[in-house]
Write an enzyme that holds these catalytic residues in place. Structure first.
Site, mmCIF file in Angstrom:
data_model
loop_
_atom_site.group_PDB
_atom_site.id
_atom_site.type_symbol
_atom_site.label_atom_id
_atom_site.label_comp_id
_atom_site.label_asym_id
_atom_site.label_seq_id
_atom_site.Cartn_x
_atom_site.Cartn_y
_atom_site.Cartn_z
ATOM 1 N N GLU A 137 8.862 0.021 11.956
ATOM 2 C CA GLU A 137 9.886 1.065 12.044
ATOM 3 C C GLU A 137 9.128 2.352 12.301
ATOM 4 O OE1 GLU A 137 11.756 4.135 11.611
ATOM 5 O OE2 GLU A 137 11.773 3.731 9.451
ATOM 6 N N LYS A 166 0.862 -1.183 0.000
ATOM 7 C CA LYS A 166 0.000 0.000 0.000
ATOM 8 C C LYS A 166 0.894 1.227 0.000
ATOM 9 C CE LYS A 166 -1.782 2.538 3.233
ATOM 10 N NZ LYS A 166 -1.698 3.886 2.611
ATOM 11 N N GLU A 197 8.028 13.640 19.230
ATOM 12 C CA GLU A 197 8.531 13.746 17.866
ATOM 13 C C GLU A 197 7.771 14.845 17.125
ATOM 14 O OE1 GLU A 197 9.810 10.721 14.335
ATOM 15 O OE2 GLU A 197 7.780 10.482 15.120
ATOM 16 N N CYS A 212 12.646 9.951 10.362
ATOM 17 C CA CYS A 212 12.557 9.326 11.679
ATOM 18 C C CYS A 212 13.872 9.340 12.432
ATOM 19 C CB CYS A 212 12.047 7.893 11.538
ATOM 20 S SG CYS A 212 13.039 6.893 10.400
#
Length: 503
Positions: A272, A197, A403, A306
């Site tokens: 992840e 996807k 974050e 990230c």
């Protein structure tokens, strides 16, 4: 955006692709999506780029069924040499499309064109070739077991490494070519099949990968490419009983939802997820090298990565020098359209993401963080946001804990290792980090103390196809790249053989 940093025009091949029909690849056939229309925006210009149609839930079922037929059919029994040849042809096809893929990535998500080329070359083509080589090296082992109560019988145990099954892959928008290859290449090398996807905010490079697969003669059903939103197709993939494993890259919050959805058939999950990586600069570091490196550790990809080193711990002896140096370095970075030659920082992916980052900047100011650099607003269209640098940040502030996923760097002063150790591991994340010092003992000692999947010494965020990558704690489960990345798509079967009585 500086007036002399004008974007170049996309190539004829890129324009032709953008004007072409954007379909799904299911069982080797190009089909129209039956779900919602997804409008793709150029984030540097806030103009329409293309439209794609999402897959319906029925089309997801079709893709999974085709992947299972291919898995049970010839693909999983195909020898490693042949799988490796298919992957190498796939890499060749991507390499032929490299410039188009890079331009489409830049138009799709705003990345500077040089970065898009690098991602496509080193995190896509090279990764696929790396795992093509692994396809012939998947092997078990044999040994004589200690059977305890049956000492008079001779046994041999052989282990077999088998593909884990049908894999559902869900990738993010910030570096699609690399994210696709990091999942697809080891899965196919292991003999798995995959349903991908694409990211709804940047879906177009996924279609170019699917085109390359078809051009390379990839067998039908082995690789399917679907467009769709996370809340429908992504959620359905995570819960689908015909999918044996989900490989996901994205936020920690979505990762939790995937884990819950995967409990239906207890499918394997690799994740992840987010990060809040520490960068540590000691007073004996080469400060002239550490300053630009620490700056780009955060501001690369406009902070939308990230591994971003968004928490900078600086020893008090060099604190002011480092803060002033990073402020000067960051202020000189060119912000603009990714198709412009001088651009270093492209736009945020969307107006929503830009607003989210701006809200964190306001929170940090309200919590007492000191503004060492705040870029002026950029006129004109585009979701642009320049570098922001905070000093005087204390452990526990939201800007230090959460974050942001934007160009915001927080500096924390420290005086000794005792206070540093608790602070560097004081968030829920554990993805990356780096230590800057000329003392080898200090470097190794602090690197050991950082609880993350990878740590750099006098470098930050170094990645290669051979180097395992992944997070600890709430930064994820499992590893990608390297031999460990292949292991994530294999299962072990032990076969015990009764040879007979001992002579």
């Amino acid at each position: 955006m500086p007036g002399d940093n004008l974007p170049i025009e996309p190539s004829r091949e890129t324009l032709a692709f953008l004007d072409s029909e954007h379909r799904l690849l299911i069982d080797g056939e190009w089909v129209w999506g039956e779900g919602r229309t997804i409008a793709v925006e150029n984030p540097a210009r806030e103009t329409p780029l293309a439209e794609v149609r999402a897959a319906s839930l029925g089309q997801l079922d079709e893709a999974v069924a085709a992947a299972r037929r291919a898995l049970r059919g010839r693909w999983s029994r195909t020898g490693g040499r042949e799988r490796g040849e298919v992957l190498n042809r796939f890499a060749d096809a991507i390499e032929r499309k490299l410039e188009t893929i890079a331009e489409v990535m830049t138009l799709d998500n705003g990345s500077p064109l040089a970065s898009s080329r690098m991602v496509t070359r080193f995190l896509a083509v090279d990764t696929i070739r790396y795992y093509a080589g692994w396809a012939t090296k998947i092997a078990g082992e044999s040994f004589t077991p200690n059977l305890g109560p049956r000492p008079d019988t001779d046994f041999l145990v052989a282990t077999m490494r088998e593909p884990i099954g049908v894999v559902g892959s869900i990738v993010p928008w910030n570096a699609p070519p690399g994210m696709i290859a990091m999942k697809l290449a080891p899965a196919l090398a292991a003999g798995c099949t995959m349903v991908l996807k694409t990211a709804e905010l940047a879906p177009l490079t996924g279609q170019l990968f699917a085109e390359a697969w078809v051009e390379a003669g990839g067998p039908p059903g082995v690789f399917a490419m679907l467009h769709g939103h996370g809340e429908d197709i992504g959620a359905a993939m995570a819960a689908h009983p015909g999918i044996d494993k989900i490989a996901f890259t994205g936020s920690t919050e979505v990762g939790r939802k995937i884990v819950i959805a995967a409990t239906g058939n207890l499918k394997k999950v690799s994740l992840e997820l987010g990060g809040k990586s520490p960068v540590v600069i000691f007073p004996d570091a080469d400060v002239t090298a550490a300053i630009p490196a620490a700056s780009m550790a955060c501001y690369l990809s406009t902070g939308q990565q990230c591994m971003a080193g968004s928490r900078l711990f600086v020893h008090e002896a060099v604190h002011d020098e480092v803060v002033e140096g990073i402020a000067a370095h960051a202020a000189a970075l060119t912000v603009g359209d990714g198709m412009a030659p001088s651009t270093v920082l492209g736009p945020m992916i969307s107006a929503r993401q830009k607003a989210r980052v701006e809200s964190y900047i306001a929170i940090a100011k309200g919590d007492g963080a000191e503004v060492a650099l705040e870029s002026a607003a950029i006129d004109g269209p585009g979701h642009f946001l320049g570098p922001v640098l905070f000093s005087g940040v204390r452990a526990g502030m939201r800007i230090e804990q959460e974050e942001v996923f934007g160009p915001v760097l927080s500096v924390i002063r420290f005086s000794g290792e005792a206070e540093l150790t608790a602070a560097i591991n004081g968030t829920r994340y554990g993805l990356s980090g780096s230590v800057w010092t000329s003392n080898v003992q200090t470097a190794l000692r602090v690197a050991r103390q950082i609880d993350s999947g990878q740590v750099g010494i006098n470098v930050h965020g170094a990645m290669s196809p051979e180097t395992p990558f992944g997070g600890n704690r709430q930064s994820g489960w499992g590893r990608e790249l390297g031999r460990e990345g292949l292991d994530a798509f294999l299962k072990t079967k032990a076969v015990s053989i009764n040879i007979g009585p001992l002579p």
